[in-house]
Design an enzyme around this catalytic site. Structure first.
Site, PDB file in Angstrom:
ATOM      1  N   ASP A 188      22.855 -53.134  56.904  1.00 27.90           N
ATOM      2  CA  ASP A 188      21.421 -53.317  57.140  1.00 27.90           C
ATOM      3  C   ASP A 188      21.216 -54.666  57.822  1.00 27.90           C
ATOM      4  O   ASP A 188      21.207 -55.707  57.177  1.00 27.90           O
ATOM      5  CB  ASP A 188      20.690 -53.251  55.799  1.00 27.90           C
ATOM      6  CG  ASP A 188      19.193 -53.515  55.924  1.00 27.90           C
ATOM      7  OD1 ASP A 188      18.726 -53.831  57.035  1.00 27.90           O
ATOM      8  OD2 ASP A 188      18.492 -53.424  54.897  1.00 27.90           O
ATOM      9  N   LYS A 201      12.869 -55.424  63.044  1.00 26.70           N
ATOM     10  CA  LYS A 201      12.212 -56.727  63.066  1.00 26.70           C
ATOM     11  C   LYS A 201      12.180 -57.364  64.462  1.00 26.70           C
ATOM     12  O   LYS A 201      11.239 -57.179  65.211  1.00 26.70           O
ATOM     13  CB  LYS A 201      12.847 -57.671  62.037  1.00 26.70           C
ATOM     14  CG  LYS A 201      12.471 -57.351  60.594  1.00 26.70           C
ATOM     15  CD  LYS A 201      12.910 -58.438  59.652  1.00 26.70           C
ATOM     16  CE  LYS A 201      12.587 -58.131  58.200  1.00 26.70           C
ATOM     17  NZ  LYS A 201      11.162 -58.160  57.881  1.00 26.70           N
ATOM     18  N   TYR A 226      18.087 -56.038  49.210  1.00 17.19           N
ATOM     19  CA  TYR A 226      16.754 -55.536  49.562  1.00 17.19           C
ATOM     20  C   TYR A 226      16.870 -54.757  50.871  1.00 17.19           C
ATOM     21  O   TYR A 226      17.434 -55.258  51.860  1.00 17.19           O
ATOM     22  CB  TYR A 226      15.747 -56.674  49.734  1.00 17.19           C
ATOM     23  CG  TYR A 226      14.403 -56.185  50.233  1.00 17.19           C
ATOM     24  CD1 TYR A 226      13.502 -55.575  49.359  1.00 17.19           C
ATOM     25  CD2 TYR A 226      14.061 -56.275  51.572  1.00 17.19           C
ATOM     26  CE1 TYR A 226      12.287 -55.088  49.810  1.00 17.19           C
ATOM     27  CE2 TYR A 226      12.847 -55.792  52.038  1.00 17.19           C
ATOM     28  CZ  TYR A 226      11.957 -55.192  51.152  1.00 17.19           C
ATOM     29  OH  TYR A 226      10.769 -54.699  51.610  1.00 17.19           O
ATOM     30  N   TYR A 268       2.346 -57.126  48.534  1.00 19.50           N
ATOM     31  CA  TYR A 268       2.689 -57.668  47.219  1.00 19.50           C
ATOM     32  C   TYR A 268       1.634 -58.636  46.697  1.00 19.50           C
ATOM     33  O   TYR A 268       1.938 -59.727  46.216  1.00 19.50           O
ATOM     34  CB  TYR A 268       4.052 -58.348  47.268  1.00 19.50           C
ATOM     35  CG  TYR A 268       5.179 -57.389  47.585  1.00 19.50           C
ATOM     36  CD1 TYR A 268       5.646 -56.520  46.604  1.00 19.50           C
ATOM     37  CD2 TYR A 268       5.749 -57.338  48.851  1.00 19.50           C
ATOM     38  CE1 TYR A 268       6.661 -55.626  46.882  1.00 19.50           C
ATOM     39  CE2 TYR A 268       6.762 -56.439  49.137  1.00 19.50           C
ATOM     40  CZ  TYR A 268       7.209 -55.584  48.142  1.00 19.50           C
ATOM     41  OH  TYR A 268       8.218 -54.690  48.428  1.00 19.50           O
TER      42      TYR A 268
END
Length: 428
Positions: free
Chosen positions: A242, A271, A141, A13
């Site tokens: 999630d 992660k 997200y 980004y």
């Protein structure tokens, strides 16, 4: 090297050839990153939630070296191996008893792709092709690949540039109830309405349990999650949770869904799975879902080249063993208690809108957007690595962070935010 980086390497980004200085890290150990000039700074971000044990951990290093001497990779098509079997068993043992099937993938975003495919195939394999949409949440997200982007917030999220080419899903209002809020049915009204009106075409609901991460570090009531589960059951819709960011202790529970005492039909983790050593994720589901997917001779249509990579699985096994045999609950509780006490001082600053803490997550929300180019060097001067975004200064320190190191982090946040308030006034 930095000049070459600016000219040729793309970062997340960020524009190519950025004008802002890049921070050059040459090594890391414990909670510290060592910069090119020898300065050591505390990583308060756990490298985006993942490095829960800190860096350069002997047990994880040894697991990697040992596995390298055997094989670093082998295809998973028609082949299996001990690291994958052991990891699958551990994941099944530590998650809800209903979750009995494991699909390994390369990253958290891909684990979401697999979950979406599971949901769609569950219905289509049984002849119900009408269920072709996902009910997701504003401020959510779930990753940067196309399926995952289609269930991220379509307006305020990071993927509006692709709006015209993404699969069109249905979105409910973001959870608006604080973690300890007194329950009001109004909190769930929009979601309940969207589900009631569209359940015949909804294959699954997807959300981040208890904490919405990149959508604003929003922490919400466990009861919201309980009602979501009940409504999914009522209307015959699958529930995907999630937990790529929240799994493995970050919220004070091993998995965030435990705050609500519910279970998902499909669970995504990633992660922290390998302690931040390498990319690995998993999608877990129930026998019922997989039997549905495999109806009429079908199979789940996904198969990454590096699926169940032995090296990554071995490190993940070592990481989970290290976590589960550590006093992680006490550590997280200690971090939470200290963050609540010390970050509360930020509430005295006019620029601060709200302070939120849950487990090893601390959030200072400002009433204006941060200036990343100004703020990042200020934190480095204080000996801290923090990567703010939007109007949020947030941290998720490694679980091994000492109380002294944590105080250094919280004091730096107060000092930098206070200075930022003065800087903002001068700038305007």
């Amino acid at each position: 090297m930095l000049e070459y980086d600016r000219e040729h390497i793309l970062h997340p980004y960020a524009p190519s050839n950025p004008s802002a200085d890049m921070t050059f890290v040459k090594s890391a150990k414990g909670v510290y990153l060592e910069l090119e000039d020898g300065k050591k700074i505390i990583d308060a971000m756990s490298s985006w939630w993942s490095v829960i044990h800190g860096y350069n951990v002997e047990a994880l290093n040894n697991a990697a070296v040992e596995q390298l001497s055997k094989m670093s990779h082998v295809m998973f098509g028609g082949i299996t191996h001990e690291p994958a079997i052991k990891l699958a068993k551990t994941l099944i043992d530590i998650t809800d008893t209903s979750l009995e099937r494991v699909f390994f993938s390369d990253s958290g975003s891909v684990s979401v792709e697999v979950a979406l495919k599971m949901a769609f195939q569950y219905w289509s394999s049984q002849g119900n092709s009408e269920k072709s949409k996902i009910l997701a949440f504003s401020k959510g997200y779930h990753g940067d690949t196309f399926g995952a982007m289609s269930v991220c917030d379509p307006i305020t999220g990071m993927h509006s540039a692709f709006e015209k080419i993404l699969h069109k899903n249905i979105f409910a209002e973001a959870p608006g109830c604080d973690y300890n809020a007194e329950w009001d049915e109004g909190y769930i009204a929009d979601f309940a309405s969207k589900l009631e009106q569209n359940h015949k075409e909804i294959a699954a609901v997807i959300l981040e349990p208890i904490v919405q991460g990149a959508g604003g570090m929003r922490i919400y009531s466990p009861h919201f999650l309980r009602v979501v589960r009940a409504l999914c059951d009522e209307y015959g819709v699958l529930l995907i949770l999630d937990e790529v960011a929240t799994g493995f202790g970050r919220t004070g529970k091993l998995f965030a869904y435990e705050h609500a005492d519910i279970s998902p039909d499909i669970l995504c983790v990633g992660k922290a799975l390998t302690g931040g050593y390498m990319s690995l994720a998993a999608t877990l589901t129930t026998k019922k879902v997989m039997h549905g997917v495999e109806s009429n001779g079908n199979v789940l249509m996904h198969g990454p080249t590096f699926m169940a990579n032995p090296l990554a699985c071995s490190v993940a096994n070592a990481s989970l063993e290290l976590l589960l045999h550590s006093p992680w609950q006490q550590r997280i509780l200690g971090i939470e208690t200290q963050l609540k006490e010390e970050l509360s001082e930020c509430n005295t600053l006019d620029i601060v809108k709200e302070v939120r803490v849950l487990g090893a997550i601390g959030v200072v929300e400002l009433n204006r957007d941060v200036d990343l180019a100004w703020m990042t060097p200020k934190f480095i001067q204080q000996g801290i690595w923090i990567r703010p975004f939007l109007n949020l200064v947030y941290i998720m320190p490694p679980y091994i962070t000492s109380s002294e190191e944590l105080t250094q982090i919280t004091q730096a946040i107060y000092d930098v935010v206070k200075e930022f308030a003065a800087y903002s006034k001068r700038s305007t």
